[in-house]
Enzyme design. Structure first.
Site, PDB file in Angstrom:
ATOM      1  N   LYS A 278      30.681  80.079  49.142  1.00  0.00           N
ATOM      2  CA  LYS A 278      30.051  81.154  48.355  1.00  0.00           C
ATOM      3  C   LYS A 278      30.030  80.789  46.869  1.00  0.00           C
ATOM      4  O   LYS A 278      29.056  81.021  46.169  1.00  0.00           O
ATOM      5  CB  LYS A 278      30.843  82.447  48.581  1.00  0.00           C
ATOM      6  CG  LYS A 278      30.080  83.698  48.327  1.00  0.00           C
ATOM      7  CD  LYS A 278      30.824  84.922  48.841  1.00  0.00           C
ATOM      8  CE  LYS A 278      30.474  85.248  50.282  1.00  0.00           C
ATOM      9  NZ  LYS A 278      31.179  86.438  50.773  1.00  0.00           N
TER      10      LYS A 278
ATOM     11  N   ASN B 173      29.960 101.258  51.192  1.00  0.00           N
ATOM     12  CA  ASN B 173      31.045 100.471  51.780  1.00  0.00           C
ATOM     13  C   ASN B 173      32.381 101.021  51.288  1.00  0.00           C
ATOM     14  O   ASN B 173      32.422 101.959  50.505  1.00  0.00           O
ATOM     15  CB  ASN B 173      30.874  98.979  51.448  1.00  0.00           C
ATOM     16  CG  ASN B 173      30.876  98.746  49.960  1.00  0.00           C
ATOM     17  OD1 ASN B 173      31.873  98.960  49.284  1.00  0.00           O
ATOM     18  ND2 ASN B 173      29.735  98.322  49.426  1.00  0.00           N
TER      19      ASN B 173
ATOM     20  N   LYS C  64      14.506 115.015  53.861  1.00  0.00           N
ATOM     21  CA  LYS C  64      15.581 114.692  54.792  1.00  0.00           C
ATOM     22  C   LYS C  64      14.970 114.201  56.117  1.00  0.00           C
ATOM     23  O   LYS C  64      14.051 114.837  56.646  1.00  0.00           O
ATOM     24  CB  LYS C  64      16.422 115.953  55.021  1.00  0.00           C
ATOM     25  CG  LYS C  64      17.644 115.677  55.836  1.00  0.00           C
ATOM     26  CD  LYS C  64      18.462 116.932  56.045  1.00  0.00           C
ATOM     27  CE  LYS C  64      19.563 116.631  57.028  1.00  0.00           C
ATOM     28  NZ  LYS C  64      20.054 117.799  57.708  1.00  0.00           N
TER      29      LYS C  64
ATOM     30  N   LYS D 260      26.553  80.470  44.929  1.00  0.00           N
ATOM     31  CA  LYS D 260      26.204  81.434  43.869  1.00  0.00           C
ATOM     32  C   LYS D 260      26.285  80.816  42.468  1.00  0.00           C
ATOM     33  O   LYS D 260      25.838  81.412  41.503  1.00  0.00           O
ATOM     34  CB  LYS D 260      27.121  82.649  43.937  1.00  0.00           C
ATOM     35  CG  LYS D 260      27.058  83.345  45.304  1.00  0.00           C
ATOM     36  CD  LYS D 260      27.131  84.828  45.188  1.00  0.00           C
ATOM     37  CE  LYS D 260      27.043  85.478  46.555  1.00  0.00           C
ATOM     38  NZ  LYS D 260      26.733  86.893  46.478  1.00  0.00           N
TER      39      LYS D 260
ATOM     40  N   PRO E 118      18.993  92.576  44.821  1.00  0.00           N
ATOM     41  CA  PRO E 118      19.178  91.410  43.936  1.00  0.00           C
ATOM     42  C   PRO E 118      20.646  91.003  43.920  1.00  0.00           C
ATOM     43  O   PRO E 118      21.533  91.840  44.081  1.00  0.00           O
ATOM     44  CB  PRO E 118      18.755  91.944  42.562  1.00  0.00           C
ATOM     45  CG  PRO E 118      18.866  93.423  42.664  1.00  0.00           C
ATOM     46  CD  PRO E 118      18.633  93.788  44.091  1.00  0.00           C
TER      47      PRO E 118
END
Ligand code: CTP
Length: 403
Positions: A339, A210, A288, A343, A305
């Protein structure tokens, strides 16, 4: 408090005259100054005026043998608590950014073991030139501090960013740096910080990643270390250097980050700043993946996780304060608070990462801190300032919890 001292490097720009005012401003605040005046700087102001204001010798050239006998460039660069470069010209910025030392000023910048604060000053087109910005980026990554440049009318008749920050502003930045360094409010505390992206391998040449740069997490680690904390930074792949005084553990994948973060506990505070990949390819092959007829229509994924959730739900050894980040694009505060509850962390730092905000990978951040007690939004500011403020809040919170 012991007297702090600054090594002021004055390069060749019209703003050099303001450096004389800066010496007076620092001296008013009880900060001693030693000065190096570059050859180009001496075209604008004289060693005599600099020396009269610092009350000492004004160092001018690497090859002055008397100076080398009195105080070598290595010693000079390390005797002060902070090196300030004002004005920092495009030429002088380029030297430490590229590991070049050709005179006393650039040699001192490479030889120093102290933080360096640059106050750039140059024409607006020079300041916005990609080459200069590249050097500024490199210096920032190497841990340098910057004040300014300001926007306004310039001596060359143009308008825009490039004007050196005013002496008062530079002296404020110097004082703020010393205040943060001598605060020590987190001395004896251990903080674990996760930062950066994770890379989830698919085959030997490909991975899922990302856009996280790690800048905010690294700035937080640096700010906590400045407050005296022992900081363990568990970082995914970034191109940033370890901040001074921080123990860095470099990892690639979410599972490695999980193992190393849990292994770094116990800690009084855990801050999960990393943009951990939620999923990884179910199968990682050693070969690959070839472009086959019919194409690759899907990649089976499996969940990674959740580090933040795992730390928050520890029955034994849960850090006193667990902080998460919520990078959101829609319904930011609502999603972030959900959230936080999901969490189980104490605070969540919400930020808008929609396209166009420039937050992801950028220099600035606008955040809202959400906790059981409510929410607090901060104005848009450099990531380093978000980090300093957050570190201050953490120190205050630990004191409150101890009472
Ligand atoms: N986080 C984590 N481990 C993961 C995923 C996220 O520790 N596997 C942490 C991040 O470091 C951050 C917080 O959880 O502090 C929120 O991350 P985010 O990616 O926004 O949350 P997700 O649970 O992945 O939610 P979503 O992607 O659906 O928004």
């Amino acid at each position: 408090m012991t007297t702090k001292s600054v090594l002021l490097i004055i390069a060749g720009g019209i703003a050099a005259y303001k450096s004389l005012e800066l010496i007076r401003e620092l001296s008013k605040r009880g900060i001693r100054t030693q000065a190096i005046l570059t050859r180009a700087g001496a075209e604008f102001i004289t060693p005599l005026s600099v020396g009269s204001l610092t009350g000492g010798k004004c160092y001018t050239d690497l090859f002055d043998l008397t100076d080398e006998a009195e105080m070598g460039h290595i010693e000079l660069s390390r005797a002060a608590d902070l090196v300030v470069v004002a004005p920092a010209t495009a030429d002088l910025l380029s030297k430490p950014a590229n590991g070049v030392a050709g005179d006393l000023a650039s040699t001192a910048l490479l030889a120093t073991d102290k933080p360096v604060l640059y106050a750039p000053a140059m024409n607006v087109r020079m300041w916005t030139h990609p080459g200069v910005q590249r050097n500024v980026d490199i210096l920032r990554k190497d841990g340098a501090l910057f004040v300014g440049p300001d926007e306004g009318d310039m001596a060359c008749g143009e308008y825009g960013p490039g004007r050196m920050a005013e002496p008062v502003e530079i002296a404020n930045a110097v004082e703020a740096h010393f205040a943060a360094m001598s605060d020590g409010r987190l001395t004896g505390r251990h903080v674990v910080v996760t930062a950066g992206p994770t890379h989830e391998p698919l085959d030997p040449v490909r991975y899922i990643a990302n856009r996280s740069s790690g800048k905010q997490g690294y700035a937080i680690a640096a700010a906590l270390a400045r407050l005296g904390a022992r900081v363990t930074l568990v970082s995914g792949p970034t191109d940033l250097s370890a901040p001074p005084g921080v123990d860095i553990i470099r990892v690639q994948t979410a599972r490695e980050m999980m193992d190393r973060t849990m292994g770094a506990l116990p800690a009084e505070v855990a801050i999960c700043c990393a943009a951990v990949a939620d999923y990884r390819p179910e199968i990682e092959t050693n070969h690959k993946i070839k472009k086959e007829r019919g194409g690759l229509s899907s990649i089976p994924l499996t969940e990674n996780p959740d580090i933040l959730r795992s730390i928050s739900s520890l029955d034994v050894g849960r850090p006193e304060l667990v902080i998460g980040f919520a990078a959101e694009t829609d319904d930011i505060l609502c999603n972030a608070d959900a959230k936080r509850k999901r969490k189980g962390c104490d605070w969540i730092v919400a930020n808008d990462v929609s396209t166009g905000t420039g937050t992801m990978g950028g220099e600035n951040n606008s955040v809202t801190i959400l906790s059981e007690a409510g929410e607090e939004s901060w104005e848009n500011m450099p990531k380093a300032r978000v980090a300093d403020r957050l570190a201050g809040y953490i120190a205050d919170e630990l004191v409150k919890r101890a009472c």
